[in-house]
Design an enzyme around this catalytic site. Sequence first.
Site, PDB file in Angstrom:
ATOM      1  N   TYR A 261      37.647  41.275  46.986  1.00 43.91           N
ATOM      2  CA  TYR A 261      37.559  40.356  45.848  1.00 43.91           C
ATOM      3  C   TYR A 261      36.185  40.385  45.172  1.00 43.91           C
ATOM      4  O   TYR A 261      36.066  40.456  43.949  1.00 43.91           O
ATOM      5  CB  TYR A 261      37.880  38.921  46.302  1.00 43.91           C
ATOM      6  N   ASP A 296      46.362  37.705  44.719  1.00 45.40           N
ATOM      7  CA  ASP A 296      46.888  36.943  43.591  1.00 45.40           C
ATOM      8  C   ASP A 296      46.037  37.128  42.339  1.00 45.40           C
ATOM      9  O   ASP A 296      46.547  37.146  41.230  1.00 45.40           O
ATOM     10  CB  ASP A 296      46.935  35.459  43.955  1.00 45.40           C
ATOM     11  N   LYS A 368      49.620  33.114  51.958  1.00 45.40           N
ATOM     12  CA  LYS A 368      49.101  32.170  50.967  1.00 45.40           C
ATOM     13  C   LYS A 368      49.746  32.490  49.620  1.00 45.40           C
ATOM     14  O   LYS A 368      49.571  33.567  49.078  1.00 45.40           O
ATOM     15  CB  LYS A 368      47.586  32.318  50.843  1.00 45.40           C
TER      16      LYS A 368
HETATM   17  C1  B12 Z   1      42.374  34.233  34.896  1.00 48.22           C
HETATM   18  C2  B12 Z   1      41.540  33.079  35.358  1.00 48.22           C
HETATM   19  C3  B12 Z   1      40.574  33.316  36.324  1.00 48.22           C
HETATM   20  C4  B12 Z   1      40.339  34.697  36.934  1.00 48.22           C
HETATM   21  C5  B12 Z   1      39.437  35.496  35.982  1.00 48.22           C
HETATM   22  C6  B12 Z   1      39.621  36.972  36.066  1.00 48.22           C
HETATM   23  C7  B12 Z   1      38.817  37.643  35.007  1.00 48.22           C
HETATM   24  N1  B12 Z   1      38.320  38.794  35.314  1.00 48.22           N
HETATM   25  O1  B12 Z   1      38.653  37.127  33.906  1.00 48.22           O
HETATM   26  C8  B12 Z   1      39.642  34.318  38.253  1.00 48.22           C
HETATM   27  C9  B12 Z   1      40.709  34.103  39.292  1.00 48.22           C
HETATM   28  C10 B12 Z   1      38.619  35.306  38.792  1.00 48.22           C
HETATM   29  C11 B12 Z   1      39.060  32.959  37.882  1.00 48.22           C
HETATM   30  C12 B12 Z   1      37.993  32.406  38.527  1.00 48.22           C
HETATM   31  C13 B12 Z   1      37.502  31.150  38.222  1.00 48.22           C
HETATM   32  N2  B12 Z   1      38.001  30.242  37.376  1.00 48.22           N
HETATM   33 CO1  B12 Z   1      39.435  30.630  36.214  1.00 48.22          CO
HETATM   34  N3  B12 Z   1      40.975  30.776  35.217  1.00 48.22           N
HETATM   35  C14 B12 Z   1      41.756  31.767  34.816  1.00 48.22           C
HETATM   36  C15 B12 Z   1      42.939  31.300  33.951  1.00 48.22           C
HETATM   37  C16 B12 Z   1      44.167  31.263  34.844  1.00 48.22           C
HETATM   38  C17 B12 Z   1      43.262  32.128  32.731  1.00 48.22           C
HETATM   39  C18 B12 Z   1      42.081  32.446  31.819  1.00 48.22           C
HETATM   40  C19 B12 Z   1      42.468  33.595  30.930  1.00 48.22           C
HETATM   41  O2  B12 Z   1      42.350  34.739  31.335  1.00 48.22           O
HETATM   42  N4  B12 Z   1      43.024  33.331  29.729  1.00 48.22           N
HETATM   43  C20 B12 Z   1      43.507  34.344  28.825  1.00 48.22           C
HETATM   44  C21 B12 Z   1      42.452  34.670  27.756  1.00 48.22           C
HETATM   45  C22 B12 Z   1      42.935  35.795  26.873  1.00 48.22           C
HETATM   46  O3  B12 Z   1      42.275  33.497  27.010  1.00 48.22           O
HETATM   47  P1  B12 Z   1      40.856  33.020  26.476  1.00 48.22           P
HETATM   48  O4  B12 Z   1      39.805  33.262  27.470  1.00 48.22           O
HETATM   49  O5  B12 Z   1      40.998  31.689  25.911  1.00 48.22           O
HETATM   50  O6  B12 Z   1      40.564  34.068  25.287  1.00 48.22           O
HETATM   51  C23 B12 Z   1      41.148  33.988  23.999  1.00 48.22           C
HETATM   52  C24 B12 Z   1      40.347  33.136  23.021  1.00 48.22           C
HETATM   53  O7  B12 Z   1      39.739  32.003  23.600  1.00 48.22           O
HETATM   54  C25 B12 Z   1      39.380  34.071  22.417  1.00 48.22           C
HETATM   55  N5  B12 Z   1      38.107  34.356  23.049  1.00 48.22           N
HETATM   56  C26 B12 Z   1      37.703  34.261  24.322  1.00 48.22           C
HETATM   57  N6  B12 Z   1      36.444  34.668  24.460  1.00 48.22           N
HETATM   58  C27 B12 Z   1      36.022  35.050  23.255  1.00 48.22           C
HETATM   59  C28 B12 Z   1      34.796  35.528  22.817  1.00 48.22           C
HETATM   60  C29 B12 Z   1      34.618  35.821  21.473  1.00 48.22           C
HETATM   61  C30 B12 Z   1      33.308  36.327  20.989  1.00 48.22           C
HETATM   62  C31 B12 Z   1      35.680  35.622  20.559  1.00 48.22           C
HETATM   63  C32 B12 Z   1      35.502  35.937  19.169  1.00 48.22           C
HETATM   64  C33 B12 Z   1      36.906  35.149  20.995  1.00 48.22           C
HETATM   65  C34 B12 Z   1      37.066  34.855  22.338  1.00 48.22           C
HETATM   66  O8  B12 Z   1      40.111  35.276  22.362  1.00 48.22           O
HETATM   67  C35 B12 Z   1      41.060  35.382  23.413  1.00 48.22           C
HETATM   68  C36 B12 Z   1      42.360  35.891  22.833  1.00 48.22           C
HETATM   69  O9  B12 Z   1      42.896  34.995  21.940  1.00 48.22           O
HETATM   70  C37 B12 Z   1      42.463  29.868  33.518  1.00 48.22           C
HETATM   71  C38 B12 Z   1      43.574  28.840  33.361  1.00 48.22           C
HETATM   72  C39 B12 Z   1      44.350  29.034  32.106  1.00 48.22           C
HETATM   73  N7  B12 Z   1      45.644  29.197  32.185  1.00 48.22           N
HETATM   74  O10 B12 Z   1      43.779  29.045  31.025  1.00 48.22           O
HETATM   75  C40 B12 Z   1      41.499  29.486  34.637  1.00 48.22           C
HETATM   76  C41 B12 Z   1      40.237  28.602  34.350  1.00 48.22           C
HETATM   77  C42 B12 Z   1      39.686  29.089  33.020  1.00 48.22           C
HETATM   78  N8  B12 Z   1      39.328  28.898  35.451  1.00 48.22           N
HETATM   79  C43 B12 Z   1      38.654  27.880  35.758  1.00 48.22           C
HETATM   80  C44 B12 Z   1      37.674  27.879  36.794  1.00 48.22           C
HETATM   81  C45 B12 Z   1      36.975  26.554  37.080  1.00 48.22           C
HETATM   82  C46 B12 Z   1      37.366  29.053  37.503  1.00 48.22           C
HETATM   83  C47 B12 Z   1      36.294  29.155  38.588  1.00 48.22           C
HETATM   84  C48 B12 Z   1      34.971  28.618  38.124  1.00 48.22           C
HETATM   85  C49 B12 Z   1      36.826  28.473  39.859  1.00 48.22           C
HETATM   86  C50 B12 Z   1      35.805  28.514  40.974  1.00 48.22           C
HETATM   87  N9  B12 Z   1      35.004  27.476  41.097  1.00 48.22           N
HETATM   88  O11 B12 Z   1      35.778  29.472  41.699  1.00 48.22           O
HETATM   89  C51 B12 Z   1      36.252  30.686  38.874  1.00 48.22           C
HETATM   90  C52 B12 Z   1      35.171  31.428  38.097  1.00 48.22           C
HETATM   91  C53 B12 Z   1      33.885  31.566  38.777  1.00 48.22           C
HETATM   92  C54 B12 Z   1      32.838  31.918  37.750  1.00 48.22           C
HETATM   93  N10 B12 Z   1      31.682  32.337  38.227  1.00 48.22           N
HETATM   94  O12 B12 Z   1      33.042  31.835  36.588  1.00 48.22           O
HETATM   95  C55 B12 Z   1      39.004  26.647  34.976  1.00 48.22           C
HETATM   96  C56 B12 Z   1      37.958  26.255  33.939  1.00 48.22           C
HETATM   97  C57 B12 Z   1      37.865  24.736  33.815  1.00 48.22           C
HETATM   98  C58 B12 Z   1      36.890  24.350  32.773  1.00 48.22           C
HETATM   99  N11 B12 Z   1      37.389  23.990  31.589  1.00 48.22           N
HETATM  100  O13 B12 Z   1      35.730  24.382  33.020  1.00 48.22           O
HETATM  101  C59 B12 Z   1      40.415  27.045  34.403  1.00 48.22           C
HETATM  102  C60 B12 Z   1      40.790  26.401  33.071  1.00 48.22           C
HETATM  103  C61 B12 Z   1      41.449  26.672  35.502  1.00 48.22           C
HETATM  104  C62 B12 Z   1      41.382  25.224  35.913  1.00 48.22           C
HETATM  105  N12 B12 Z   1      42.163  24.379  35.306  1.00 48.22           N
HETATM  106  O14 B12 Z   1      40.642  24.873  36.801  1.00 48.22           O
HETATM  107  N13 B12 Z   1      39.713  32.404  36.883  1.00 48.22           N
END
Ligand code: B12
Lengths: 516, 245
Positions: A261, A296, A368
């Site tokens: 991981y 996962d 798990k």
């Molecule tokens: C996948 C995921 C992970 C994966 C990430 C894998 C990876 N390599 O990215 C893993 C399992 C590793 C992970 C870990 C963690 N996660 Co996480 N994760 C998620 C999850 C399920 C989906 C996020 C995602 O990928 N969305 C899909 C993308 C495409 O969406 P997006 O980021 O919004 O991007 C879109 C737009 O926002 C925009 N966009 C995004 N960035 C940018 C940048 C620019 C410049 C522009 C123009 C546009 C843009 O464009 C994208 C396309 O439209 C969310 C829950 C959820 N369903 O949202 C939680 C979530 C984001 N995670 C969360 C947390 C807390 C963590 C951890 C901190 C948990 C922990 N303490 O260990 C850790 C991260 C540790 C760290 N150092 O950051 C929380 C955040 C809560 C908050 N609001 O603060 C969430 C919401 C889950 C929750 N409810 O607790 N996570």
Amino acid sequence: MNKLNLDQNVIATCRQLAMGIADDIHEFIHKHTTVSVERTVCRLLGVDGVDRFGVPIPNLIVDDIKDRGDLSRGVSVYLAAGLKATGMDLKALVKAYLQGEVQLGSDPLPSIKETLGILEPYYAATLKQIKDNRGERENRKQKYGQKPTEIYVIVATGNIHEDVIQAKAAAKAGADIIAVIRSTGQSLLDYVPYGITTEGFGGTYATQANFRLMRAALDEVAEAENRYISLVNYASGLCMPEIAAMAALERLDILLNDSMYGIIFRDINMQRTFIDQYFSRLINAYAGIIINTGEDNYLTTSDAVEEAHTVLASQFINEAFALKAHLPEQLMGLGHAFEIDPAVEDSFLLEIAQAEMAREIFPTAPLKYMPPTKHINGNIFRAYQQNTMFNLATTFTDQSIHLLGMMTEAIHTPFIADRYLAIENAKLVQRAAKSMREEICFKPGGIIESRAKSVLAKAAELLESVRKIGLFQALENGVFAGVKRPFKGGKGLEGVIAKHPQYLNVISARMEAELL
Amino acid sequence: MKLRPYGDTLADGKVQLSFTLPCDPDATGIEAAKQLAKAMGMIDPGVVQAEKIGEGFGFFIVYGSVPFAIDTDKIKVEDVATPTLSREEIESLIEKELGRDVVFVGASTGTDAHTVGIDAIMNMKGFAGHYGLERYKHVKAYNLGSQVANEEFVRQARRLQADVLLVSQTVTQKDIHLRNLTNLVELLEAEKLRDQVILIAGGARITHELAKELGYDAGFGPKKYAEDVASFAVLELIERKKSVK
Ligand code: B12
């Protein structure tokens, strides 16, 4: 149980390939140590605390020996040398060291045999404490009894006191397992923070003091509820074995402890990770701590339909590494998840196929099972529905560690009510579908059976190709989660040290001897 | 137009609400929940369910109606003003108006380990059928990955001579993203780079309005893709080029 009619020969081949893959990496592991392994040795000899600048003493000692001595011999001999030269006990030695009265690294080094003798009183004491903790856990579990499927929820307020309140509420509502998620950034710290902490982001710092507080709180609720409440933390990042040591000392029950991981999701150097995971798993084996693996997570960056076989292949690899660290199957909480896009037709059947397949291939492992996260959006009502389906898959396929999905997954780390509603949802499904598993079998050649068969076949193919090129190369190519990592890239490589022929780690020597 | 919530009759003002109180859901707890709803402006709130969710905690579900109406004519939304062009349109604009490659440097910064968002915008494959910037002609896209410290990000921006900086922030707990985003602006200003780049933030909880407030040129949230970002950046670059002349 063989409801899916899986080909046992293919499963056996997968196991064999995975063991070959792990064997190769173990050649490398056994020739190396790391700064975190050596700090762990300090901790398990009873060295703890911080200096006046807040630097943990194990870090001070190990960095010092790295700079002035030869860490390739391991920290054990240096500590033994200091004890021998000064005639002090370890506590006094550390105190004098902190005050600058003695130096480590300048005394003549004792032999391996002599070192084992000099340090015996210290490691014997901590190892006894770990064994006592193990016994204590077993006694308590026996007293309360255990459920086949346990409900797991997380707390993540950033403040350990607040976490305690929420954890107790969750346990009262029906949770069996409480995980305290770590703050962002902790995995990249090359030290373990010290003391009770009240400020974290997205989670709470893992410290030994925080472990102790939460352990006591959960034992208290357990007594009232007449149920054992397990405590989970994360042995991942740059301090894997140190966290495992602290967890063993504070009687944590489960640790996230994946072999890959950190490499894939935190860009931690692969050499560092493999060496660290071995020692951390060895400690877990000794302490009776269940490990959880992180397959996962692959499905958060790759597609759950296309890449399902990578999850299974990785489970085989994690199993092989666990066996090499003397972990019995009962302690292998292999991970998988319900992450298929619900827009896909028959997605629920594909989920059942995957979950049932894991159950049948790893029959005694406390699997798990992770809830949907990726395809959850801000529609909390739809999320609740998705979680109900996930709960049904869990009960139906007899998963062990049931990590509950939160309706607010896409919004924030869980509120107290989110957790409560999730627990109610799971309990309702568990009750309503209690005997479903015994009642329903699958149509031969149907969607579920065929899917499991094809995922298994693809996993075998993948393992075959990884076996050919080796796991290091496979990770460079990005086989898991679509993430590529260079052999010499990532964080923590500077903490990897090739062992001297006279290297000694008194803790692993003793643990390996006892676990063999 | 005046808007009120719609339950089953136009303008009946019906709303639903749920929350936890740190008290048992007994008669006093239920009354407290009701009064809270009234204090929020609800008329005739009904506590339709009250459940004990642990020692000393009650969960309440409330229905009621609100008397307020919102005048939509008075609403002003802060959003990116530029239109969204197609990839081909963007490519030909760069060719005609700028006559050189445009350099995008992006990362998920600070301690944030989420990459899916920034990858969605930058990587070849893109997201939900929208190709990412790597696929664009005349665009050089450097995706530095996650957990990139602001200092490192600024160093790379200078080294790669970035035209556009893309910053992704996903974790927002305890407002960590606000601190991190603000810190980057300060660093860029100290390095005298702020005016030489187009600075864009993105993430699930990022809005254009928030980004502007923090000193960014634009912000993009969910359902925004590479073409939205590229349109804004390229049009802005053209605009800046003209104003220099
Ligand atoms: C996948 C995921 C992970 C994966 C990430 C894998 C990876 N390599 O990215 C893993 C399992 C590793 C992970 C870990 C963690 N996660 Co996480 N994760 C998620 C999850 C399920 C989906 C996020 C995602 O990928 N969305 C899909 C993308 C495409 O969406 P997006 O980021 O919004 O991007 C879109 C737009 O926002 C925009 N966009 C995004 N960035 C940018 C940048 C620019 C410049 C522009 C123009 C546009 C843009 O464009 C994208 C396309 O439209 C969310 C829950 C959820 N369903 O949202 C939680 C979530 C984001 N995670 C969360 C947390 C807390 C963590 C951890 C901190 C948990 C922990 N303490 O260990 C850790 C991260 C540790 C760290 N150092 O950051 C929380 C955040 C809560 C908050 N609001 O603060 C969430 C919401 C889950 C929750 N409810 O607790 N996570």
